[in-house]
Design an enzyme around this catalytic site. Sequence first.
Site, mmCIF file in Angstrom:
data_model
loop_
_atom_site.group_PDB
_atom_site.id
_atom_site.type_symbol
_atom_site.label_atom_id
_atom_site.label_comp_id
_atom_site.label_asym_id
_atom_site.label_seq_id
_atom_site.Cartn_x
_atom_site.Cartn_y
_atom_site.Cartn_z
ATOM 1 N N ASN A 1 0.829 -1.211 0.000
ATOM 2 C CA ASN A 1 0.000 0.000 0.000
ATOM 3 C C ASN A 1 0.863 1.261 0.000
ATOM 4 O O ASN A 1 1.768 1.391 0.839
ATOM 5 C CB ASN A 1 -0.885 0.025 1.246
ATOM 6 C CG ASN A 1 -1.736 1.289 1.345
ATOM 7 O OD1 ASN A 1 -2.695 1.444 0.597
ATOM 8 N ND2 ASN A 1 -1.387 2.199 2.251
ATOM 9 N N GLU A 2 0.598 2.155 -0.903
ATOM 10 C CA GLU A 2 1.187 3.517 -0.939
ATOM 11 C C GLU A 2 2.671 3.561 -0.555
ATOM 12 O O GLU A 2 3.092 4.397 0.259
ATOM 13 C CB GLU A 2 0.376 4.461 -0.030
ATOM 14 C CG GLU A 2 -1.013 4.741 -0.565
ATOM 15 C CD GLU A 2 -1.768 5.871 0.147
ATOM 16 O OE1 GLU A 2 -1.303 6.372 1.178
ATOM 17 O OE2 GLU A 2 -2.842 6.239 -0.355
ATOM 18 N N GLU B 1 -8.541 3.321 -3.672
ATOM 19 C CA GLU B 1 -8.939 4.277 -2.622
ATOM 20 C C GLU B 1 -9.393 5.553 -3.313
ATOM 21 O O GLU B 1 -8.603 6.193 -4.019
ATOM 22 C CB GLU B 1 -7.783 4.614 -1.674
ATOM 23 C CG GLU B 1 -7.481 3.520 -0.670
ATOM 24 C CD GLU B 1 -6.438 3.933 0.369
ATOM 25 O OE1 GLU B 1 -6.452 5.108 0.797
ATOM 26 O OE2 GLU B 1 -5.629 3.072 0.734
ATOM 27 N N GLN C 1 -13.673 4.862 3.269
ATOM 28 C CA GLN C 1 -13.746 3.458 3.670
ATOM 29 C C GLN C 1 -15.227 3.093 3.845
ATOM 30 O O GLN C 1 -16.072 3.879 3.439
ATOM 31 C CB GLN C 1 -12.941 3.241 4.933
ATOM 32 C CG GLN C 1 -11.459 3.609 4.742
ATOM 33 C CD GLN C 1 -10.559 3.258 5.941
ATOM 34 O OE1 GLN C 1 -10.994 2.694 6.926
ATOM 35 N NE2 GLN C 1 -9.283 3.634 5.838
#
Length: 516
Positions: A177-178, A297, A359
Amino acid sequence: MSQAHLTVDRAFTVADVPHRLFGSFVEHMGRCVYTGIFEPGHPQADQRGFRQDVMKLVKELGPTVVRYPGGNFVSGYLWEDGVGPVEDRPVRIDGAWHSIETNAFGLHEFVEWAREAEVEVMEAVNLGTRGVEEARALVEYANHPGGTYWSDLRRKNGAATGTIEEPFDIRLWCLGNELDGPWQIGHKTADEYGRLAQETAKAMRLVDPDLELVAVGSSNRQMPTFGSWEHTVLSHTYAEVDYISMHAYYQEHDGDAASFLAEAVDMDAFIDGVVSTIDAVKAAGKHTKQVDISFDEWNVWYQRGLETEDQPHQVAKGWQKHPRLIEDSYNVTDAVVVGTLMHSLLRHGDRVRIANQAQLVNVIAPILSEEGGPAWRQSIFWPFARIAAMARGQILRLAVDADQVSTQKFGDVDVVDAAATWDEGTGRLSLFVANRGMEESNDLTLDLHGLEATGISSAEVLAIPEERDRKAANVLDDQDAVGLRPLREVGLEDGALRVTLPPMSWAVVQLEVKSA
Ligand code: AHR
């Protein structure tokens, strides 16, 4: 009154509506898991601690796939902590959100929750503090039938906790992630990450060849490495992965609602940029397969507390279990913007094949819940729920001829933003449309070519409620202030749809159509 003239032709389609475009995201962050989807002892929780009031709203929202367990959290997470008898699971520090993680909820619980919610699991592996070995062990634990160390441990843990023993059969995996972000635990250069992702992907596929893998793209379009990051990462991983990720969060700055309402222009351009980079690497590497986008996201997020570049997110003070973090309250404007962001995703459905709103509950979420108390829908729930339920069949290309609104950030933009789908099987055409004009109603016409409208099956609008303003939101004491209402000014005239959209509104109209 502003004017807009839209045209669709059954011959001009973008792609089939990707089933996974209506995804969501559950991170071990704030109160998304604890007191969100999971709260043992809550009056509405079942014997497993799954809140059934939240479950009901999740099913109504209709996500198709849910990413788990992070987010920034995953870059320091040891997945083994979340399996086995609950009393044996360690309590740990979560560095990403400065919180205490009890591990009372883990992989077995999530897979069981996902089955009940009827969503596909999209699992992320930790490539921040961990690497190839832990990722391949996790795939073996999750998917291997049995007779090996990790798969037998799954069976044993499933039996011990009364959860699932059979293979979880998780197809979709995020390779970290990221990792382009300096705030990420285990931040890497594009070359470091690209090599690690390539080797991890290879090793995971040696355990289970039928995985679909997502490489980490840029954390947002403003990252100084945007573009070069994707190029380098894909140069290492193109042959091994199926998707590259995109993340984007939008907010209103300094009361500039006009620019905020036009942020789908930014999302369109962001996607086009990543598609170009993917295709450049494909051409240079003489690859034949196509890598697509997982926009895993996206949302509206008021990123208050941007303390430093290295730590752009709000974290908790002290060390608390499930602190309240980024529990944004969403108003009418936010809901209209969320509608337009989903239009952008649909318009790019030929290349964006997965998307996850971030989310699901409490943390920048369409659903809010109180510990020991009720759960309810935020304004942004409505465009998501309707598009997830009604976008079916083929995405149609829309020709738009509309009046312009001027914005500081994007110059002049079309006053309306729209997407349309047509399902030949049911004979339904769905038009999703936002009026970005803040003062004027919009008089919209939709012309159909190759299709004949025979009736209107439903028409709803989300607009500023009477005697309220655009900041109206659904809060604990007023849970239904913002919602959908029937759209009355709608009709068919000479085969065309005519609609009047209120100022700053989002609407959905479903037509019965047949081939002309
Ligand atoms: O969704 C909240 C956070 O935003 C995620 O943990 C991270 O991936 C992103 O920066």
